[in-house]
Scaffold this motif. Sequence first.
Motif, PDB file in Angstrom:
ATOM      1  N   GLU A   1      20.394  -4.875  13.158  1.00  0.00           N
ATOM      2  CA  GLU A   1      19.832  -3.621  12.655  1.00  0.00           C
ATOM      3  C   GLU A   1      18.386  -3.824  12.201  1.00  0.00           C
ATOM      4  OE1 GLU A   1      22.205  -1.971   9.622  1.00  0.00           O
ATOM      5  OE2 GLU A   1      24.009  -1.729  10.859  1.00  0.00           O
ATOM      6  N   ASP A   2      17.567  -2.799  12.439  1.00  0.00           N
ATOM      7  CA  ASP A   2      16.188  -2.843  11.988  1.00  0.00           C
ATOM      8  C   ASP A   2      16.127  -2.663  10.471  1.00  0.00           C
ATOM      9  OD1 ASP A   2      15.503  -3.090  14.613  1.00  0.00           O
ATOM     10  OD2 ASP A   2      14.935  -0.980  14.866  1.00  0.00           O
ATOM     11  N   VAL A   3      15.181  -3.329   9.854  1.00  0.00           N
ATOM     12  CA  VAL A   3      14.959  -3.212   8.411  1.00  0.00           C
ATOM     13  C   VAL A   3      13.687  -2.400   8.201  1.00  0.00           C
ATOM     14  CG1 VAL A   3      14.451  -4.470   6.288  1.00  0.00           C
ATOM     15  CG2 VAL A   3      16.142  -5.363   7.885  1.00  0.00           C
ATOM     16  N   GLU A   4      13.805  -1.259   7.530  1.00  0.00           N
ATOM     17  CA  GLU A   4      12.661  -0.390   7.254  1.00  0.00           C
ATOM     18  C   GLU A   4      12.185  -0.615   5.822  1.00  0.00           C
ATOM     19  OE1 GLU A   4      13.515   3.639   8.143  1.00  0.00           O
ATOM     20  OE2 GLU A   4      13.765   3.298  10.306  1.00  0.00           O
ATOM     21  N   LEU A   5      10.902  -0.889   5.688  1.00  0.00           N
ATOM     22  CA  LEU A   5      10.299  -1.125   4.378  1.00  0.00           C
ATOM     23  C   LEU A   5       9.352   0.023   4.063  1.00  0.00           C
ATOM     24  CD1 LEU A   5       9.428  -4.921   4.738  1.00  0.00           C
ATOM     25  CD2 LEU A   5      11.522  -3.891   3.843  1.00  0.00           C
ATOM     26  N   PRO A   6       9.666   0.880   3.078  1.00  0.00           N
ATOM     27  CA  PRO A   6       8.758   1.980   2.729  1.00  0.00           C
ATOM     28  C   PRO A   6       7.549   1.460   1.960  1.00  0.00           C
ATOM     29  CG  PRO A   6      10.670   1.971   1.284  1.00  0.00           C
ATOM     30  CD  PRO A   6      10.917   0.904   2.295  1.00  0.00           C
ATOM     31  N   VAL A   7       6.379   1.939   2.353  1.00  0.00           N
ATOM     32  CA  VAL A   7       5.120   1.566   1.702  1.00  0.00           C
ATOM     33  C   VAL A   7       4.350   2.839   1.394  1.00  0.00           C
ATOM     34  CG1 VAL A   7       4.989  -0.703   2.816  1.00  0.00           C
ATOM     35  CG2 VAL A   7       3.958   1.290   3.933  1.00  0.00           C
ATOM     36  N   PRO A   8       3.412   2.794   0.455  1.00  0.00           N
ATOM     37  CA  PRO A   8       2.639   4.002   0.136  1.00  0.00           C
ATOM     38  C   PRO A   8       1.754   4.432   1.301  1.00  0.00           C
ATOM     39  CG  PRO A   8       2.467   2.350  -1.606  1.00  0.00           C
ATOM     40  CD  PRO A   8       3.114   1.680  -0.448  1.00  0.00           C
ATOM     41  N   VAL A   9       1.497   5.705   1.373  1.00  0.00           N
ATOM     42  CA  VAL A   9       0.553   6.221   2.365  1.00  0.00           C
ATOM     43  C   VAL A   9      -0.840   5.694   2.019  1.00  0.00           C
ATOM     44  CG1 VAL A   9      -0.452   8.283   3.374  1.00  0.00           C
ATOM     45  CG2 VAL A   9       1.952   8.267   2.703  1.00  0.00           C
ATOM     46  N   GLY A  10      -1.515   5.122   3.009  1.00  0.00           N
ATOM     47  CA  GLY A  10      -2.803   4.492   2.776  1.00  0.00           C
ATOM     48  C   GLY A  10      -2.733   2.983   2.770  1.00  0.00           C
ATOM     49  N   THR A  11      -1.594   2.410   3.158  1.00  0.00           N
ATOM     50  CA  THR A  11      -1.443   0.962   3.185  1.00  0.00           C
ATOM     51  C   THR A  11      -2.060   0.394   4.460  1.00  0.00           C
ATOM     52  OG1 THR A  11       0.594   1.077   1.894  1.00  0.00           O
ATOM     53  CG2 THR A  11       0.208  -0.938   3.154  1.00  0.00           C
ATOM     54  N   VAL A  12      -2.849  -0.644   4.304  1.00  0.00           N
ATOM     55  CA  VAL A  12      -3.475  -1.343   5.426  1.00  0.00           C
ATOM     56  C   VAL A  12      -2.754  -2.672   5.606  1.00  0.00           C
ATOM     57  CG1 VAL A  12      -5.597  -2.348   6.333  1.00  0.00           C
ATOM     58  CG2 VAL A  12      -5.687  -0.236   5.010  1.00  0.00           C
ATOM     59  N   VAL A  13      -2.372  -2.974   6.850  1.00  0.00           N
ATOM     60  CA  VAL A  13      -1.645  -4.200   7.165  1.00  0.00           C
ATOM     61  C   VAL A  13      -2.615  -5.170   7.833  1.00  0.00           C
ATOM     62  CG1 VAL A  13       0.402  -5.161   8.282  1.00  0.00           C
ATOM     63  CG2 VAL A  13       0.405  -2.774   7.539  1.00  0.00           C
ATOM     64  N   LYS A  14      -2.669  -6.404   7.319  1.00  0.00           N
ATOM     65  CA  LYS A  14      -3.532  -7.445   7.876  1.00  0.00           C
ATOM     66  C   LYS A  14      -2.713  -8.698   8.124  1.00  0.00           C
ATOM     67  CE  LYS A  14      -7.710  -5.816   5.498  1.00  0.00           C
ATOM     68  NZ  LYS A  14      -8.824  -6.195   4.594  1.00  0.00           N
ATOM     69  N   ASP A  15      -3.142  -9.474   9.130  1.00  0.00           N
ATOM     70  CA  ASP A  15      -2.451 -10.719   9.400  1.00  0.00           C
ATOM     71  C   ASP A  15      -2.980 -11.815   8.478  1.00  0.00           C
ATOM     72  OD1 ASP A  15      -4.913 -11.379  10.407  1.00  0.00           O
ATOM     73  OD2 ASP A  15      -4.292 -11.450  12.504  1.00  0.00           O
ATOM     74  N   ALA A  16      -2.499 -13.048   8.691  1.00  0.00           N
ATOM     75  CA  ALA A  16      -2.880 -14.152   7.806  1.00  0.00           C
ATOM     76  C   ALA A  16      -4.363 -14.467   7.893  1.00  0.00           C
ATOM     77  CB  ALA A  16      -2.052 -15.389   8.141  1.00  0.00           C
ATOM     78  N   ASP A  17      -5.001 -14.119   9.007  1.00  0.00           N
ATOM     79  CA  ASP A  17      -6.432 -14.379   9.184  1.00  0.00           C
ATOM     80  C   ASP A  17      -7.313 -13.249   8.663  1.00  0.00           C
ATOM     81  OD1 ASP A  17      -5.779 -16.781  10.414  1.00  0.00           O
ATOM     82  OD2 ASP A  17      -5.677 -15.847  12.404  1.00  0.00           O
ATOM     83  N   GLY A  18      -6.705 -12.175   8.152  1.00  0.00           N
ATOM     84  CA  GLY A  18      -7.487 -11.056   7.645  1.00  0.00           C
ATOM     85  C   GLY A  18      -7.798  -9.988   8.668  1.00  0.00           C
ATOM     86  N   THR A  19      -7.268 -10.115   9.889  1.00  0.00           N
ATOM     87  CA  THR A  19      -7.502  -9.099  10.919  1.00  0.00           C
ATOM     88  C   THR A  19      -6.611  -7.889  10.668  1.00  0.00           C
ATOM     89  OG1 THR A  19      -8.020 -10.839  12.522  1.00  0.00           O
ATOM     90  CG2 THR A  19      -7.526  -8.656  13.390  1.00  0.00           C
TER      91      THR A  19
END
Length: 509
Positions: free
Chosen positions: A85-103
């Motif tokens: 099953e997929d796991v859904e994680l709710p986050v606030p609107v306006g969240t920016v996702v970056k990888d370990a390198d900052g991209t």
Amino acid sequence: MVSFVDEVRLFVKAGHGGNGCVSVRREKFKPLAGPDGGNGGNGGDIVLVADPQVTTLLAYHGRPHRTSPNGQPGMGDNRSGSTGEDVELPVPVGTVVKDADGTELADLDEPGMRFVVAEGGQGGLGNAALATTKRKAPGFALLGTPGFEGEVTLELKTIADVALVGYPSAGKSSLIAAMSAARPKIADYPFTTLHPNLGVVQAGDHRFTVADVPGLIEGASEGKGLGLDFLRHVERCSALLHVLDCATLDPGRDPISDLDVILGELAAYPVPEGQKPLLERPQLVALNKVDVPEARDLAEFVKPELEARGYRVFEISTVSHEGLRQLGFALGELVDTARREAAEAPAVPRIVMRPRAVDAVEFTVRAEGGSYGTIYRVLGAKPQRWVAQTDFTNDEAVGYLADRLARLGVEDQLVRAGAVAGSTVVIGPGSGVVFDWEPTLTSTAELITAPRGTDTRLDENRRATRAERREAYFDRMDAKAEARAELEREREAGIWADDRHDDEEDGEG
């Protein structure tokens, strides 16, 4: 106690794919009725969902490790394993996702947006799915691939219409409390506000949100104070309100110098590409604490100079609520204008999904020098996935992998790169999977011993005519008659004797 978190490091581990099954169907009078191994299930994904009901990343501050279920292995009787099953994680609107390198990977700036931050592994095929007309009873199955495992950074950028900026203790928290239903912490010491506060303001027909950004000081854009961590909350605001303290007792400070410092920090803060610089957005000035007599005198003194700079200036008091109504209507007009401009702006280009190009490069081969000689590294999504799916304890599975790599053209590229039989080949980055390469013979060219400059495979294979076949037949008959005559002459000369003929003559005597 931590109550607001706007940046967290999230460690995600998606589920692994289930292994395929090796099974043979057995029935009455049919002990080997064919393969019936089922496929493994795919691992579960980890998905981030922008939820308007979530306002902080606090849930991931204490629990930064999140995993999703693995896929189940396949079973006999063509039974496939269940999918994780997929796991859904709710986050606030306006969240920016970056990888370990900052991209930057994704910007969840609209409610309901979804982003798969960790993809689950692919389930392996069972031997029933691997059966073909040439391989009717495979004795192997494919393994499931591992899911993504790694680290990402979640950064919250508050989405508000107006940002209140100013020095610490300038009265921003008191202002947002006076204009909205928000109840931030208010105290008489600097840096009381440790996180942005949001409030909804209703001014006549105007309805907009206001963000109380923590206090800025000189050097905030370079990391001093708390401003560097919270300047990003100003990026999404359409208008700025400078809250200037007219009752400050700090030596060397006045509303004009405070405004110059804040403007310098806003100008030094880089905004993402495509967004309007902070100083080019609509700005108003609020001279606060005019309920104090000395502060009112100072406000009246600096107001003409601020208006000469082109600012609309409002004298306000969060204690007596003086000037707050006029300020609310002015902010509402700026927000409505910004909203109309945004509606008239060209729509954001849609993401167009294009099929893979026919001549797309599936893999690359490069020669790398090392202390133990030259190695040849193969990098590509397909070869690396195929290696992960191979059970190296099964010779048939290893042969299947060799066939797949040969069909993909890996061996041809290895030859072009200079590899020879026995060369070290590594598939994948880092240590990868190491092989001693043995080329697959696809022709008998290696066994041809024709003279140099000739190739028997290029000889003409012309079909003989009827006359040529007749001539060849007569030549063979003449050769046989000549051979019989030669034998007869040798017998008569006594060179050899026919025992059967001699026995017949003795019987007649």
